[in-house]
Design an enzyme around this catalytic site. Structure first.
Site, PDB file in Angstrom:
ATOM      1  N   MET A  79       0.857  -1.179   0.000  1.00 56.20           N
ATOM      2  CA  MET A  79       0.000   0.000   0.000  1.00 56.20           C
ATOM      3  C   MET A  79       0.895   1.231   0.000  1.00 56.20           C
ATOM      4  O   MET A  79       1.835   1.326   0.798  1.00 56.20           O
ATOM      5  CB  MET A  79      -0.899   0.022   1.236  1.00 56.20           C
ATOM      6  CG  MET A  79      -1.991  -1.033   1.240  1.00 56.20           C
ATOM      7  SD  MET A  79      -3.239  -0.784  -0.053  1.00 56.20           S
ATOM      8  CE  MET A  79      -4.015   0.716   0.535  1.00 56.20           C
TER       9      MET A  79
ATOM     10  N   ASN B 166       6.665   5.840   0.067  1.00 53.73           N
ATOM     11  CA  ASN B 166       7.974   5.192   0.100  1.00 53.73           C
ATOM     12  C   ASN B 166       8.432   4.853   1.525  1.00 53.73           C
ATOM     13  O   ASN B 166       9.625   4.757   1.791  1.00 53.73           O
ATOM     14  CB  ASN B 166       9.024   6.054  -0.597  1.00 53.73           C
ATOM     15  CG  ASN B 166       8.640   6.350  -2.033  1.00 53.73           C
ATOM     16  OD1 ASN B 166       8.214   5.459  -2.769  1.00 53.73           O
ATOM     17  ND2 ASN B 166       8.768   7.610  -2.445  1.00 53.73           N
ATOM     18  N   ARG B 167       7.466   4.687   2.422  1.00 53.14           N
ATOM     19  CA  ARG B 167       7.727   4.329   3.813  1.00 53.14           C
ATOM     20  C   ARG B 167       8.529   5.392   4.565  1.00 53.14           C
ATOM     21  O   ARG B 167       9.115   5.114   5.613  1.00 53.14           O
ATOM     22  CB  ARG B 167       8.454   2.968   3.901  1.00 53.14           C
ATOM     23  CG  ARG B 167       7.656   1.801   3.305  1.00 53.14           C
ATOM     24  CD  ARG B 167       6.331   1.627   4.026  1.00 53.14           C
ATOM     25  NE  ARG B 167       5.619   0.428   3.616  1.00 53.14           N
ATOM     26  CZ  ARG B 167       4.607   0.417   2.737  1.00 53.14           C
ATOM     27  NH1 ARG B 167       4.211   1.553   2.172  1.00 53.14           N
ATOM     28  NH2 ARG B 167       4.004  -0.710   2.424  1.00 53.14           N
ATOM     29  N   LEU B 168       8.534   6.627   4.061  1.00 49.80           N
ATOM     30  CA  LEU B 168       9.210   7.735   4.741  1.00 49.80           C
ATOM     31  C   LEU B 168       8.179   8.458   5.599  1.00 49.80           C
ATOM     32  O   LEU B 168       7.844   9.625   5.366  1.00 49.80           O
ATOM     33  CB  LEU B 168       9.876   8.666   3.724  1.00 49.80           C
ATOM     34  CG  LEU B 168      10.936   8.018   2.827  1.00 49.80           C
ATOM     35  CD1 LEU B 168      11.492   9.030   1.836  1.00 49.80           C
ATOM     36  CD2 LEU B 168      12.063   7.429   3.688  1.00 49.80           C
TER      37      LEU B 168
END
Length: 239
Positions: free
Chosen positions: A33, A216-218
């Site tokens: 996701m 981007n999981r940041l």
């Protein structure tokens, strides 16, 4: 002859993983996701964590994106440090903390009596948000407990008496029989007394982290930490 080498069990692909690899819908490793790009900046935070929680809670409730936005995971630990978690419903919050109600003889209540340190998690997945709380628990006063108990539906009031929460019972029929007896004793419209073994806990926060999912999981992670002088320090955490 073909040489056979032993493989570390950790290197082997489980049979169920081999099966789910053919269907990405069933493979946790293939689930992806991309969280929305909404940001969370320290300059936009409220002065204190409870005010900031109020902002996010209002958005979760008013936008109706989250089913039961007051549902939270409460994690406790027994005297040996073994943790346990369960979902309960937040019933109040103010500058003093977060309040929920339970049977004082339940596992979580017994663990809190021995070890008051607790964590809360509000998993607002549809909004790509989480609120993570650490703090200490103390019981609410009986007047506060009674005032809340009177607001509960009649059936829920009876349920607080019928259930010896966390204890082993022989069958579902035993529970329903107990409830039926209480229904006969306290029919609709008759006041149900507040169980002496039932009441609230108020969690006084020591840290409150607001987690906003980012691409981007940041992710953005901003954490309030209580200071000795009563103020709050805000730190940004790496995702």
């Amino acid at each position: 002859m073909t040489a056979v080498t032993d493989r570390d069990p950790a290197d082997r692909v489980p049979a169920d993983r081999e099966a789910t690899a053919r269907d990405p819908r069933l493979d946790p490793a293939a689930m992806r996701m991309q969280y929305r790009a909404a940001s969370l900046d320290a300059n936009d935070l409220a002065e204190g964590p409870m005010a900031q929680f109020g902002r996010w809670f209002e958005e979760a409730a008013v936008q109706e994106l989250v089913y039961e936005p007051n549902a939270m995971v409460v994690s406790t630990a027994d005297p040996e440090g073994r943790p346990s978690s369960r979902t309960v419903l937040l019933k109040d919050y103010d500058d003093q903390g977060f309040v929920f109600y339970t049977n004082y003889e339940s596992r979580k209540a017994r663990e809190l009596a021995a070890n008051p340190y607790v964590s809360l998690l509000f998993p607002w997945h549809p909004m790509a948000r989480q609120v993570l709380v650490t703090g200490t628990a103390r019981r609410t006063g009986r007047d506060e407990t009674a005032a809340y108990f009177r607001t509960r539906p009649h059936g829920s009031q009876l349920g607080a008496w019928a259930s010896a929460q966390s204890s082993v019972i022989a069958s579902r029929a035993e529970l329903e029989s107990s409830y039926a007896e209480l229904t006969a004793r306290y029919p609709e419209g008759e006041q149900v007394p507040v169980p002496p073994h039932w009441g609230g806990f108020r969690i006084a926060p020591q840290t409150v982290e607001f987690w906003q999912g980012r691409e981007n999981r940041l992710h953005d992670r901003l954490r309030y930490t209580a200071e000795q002088d009563g103020s709050w320090r805000v730190d940004r955490l790496s995702p």
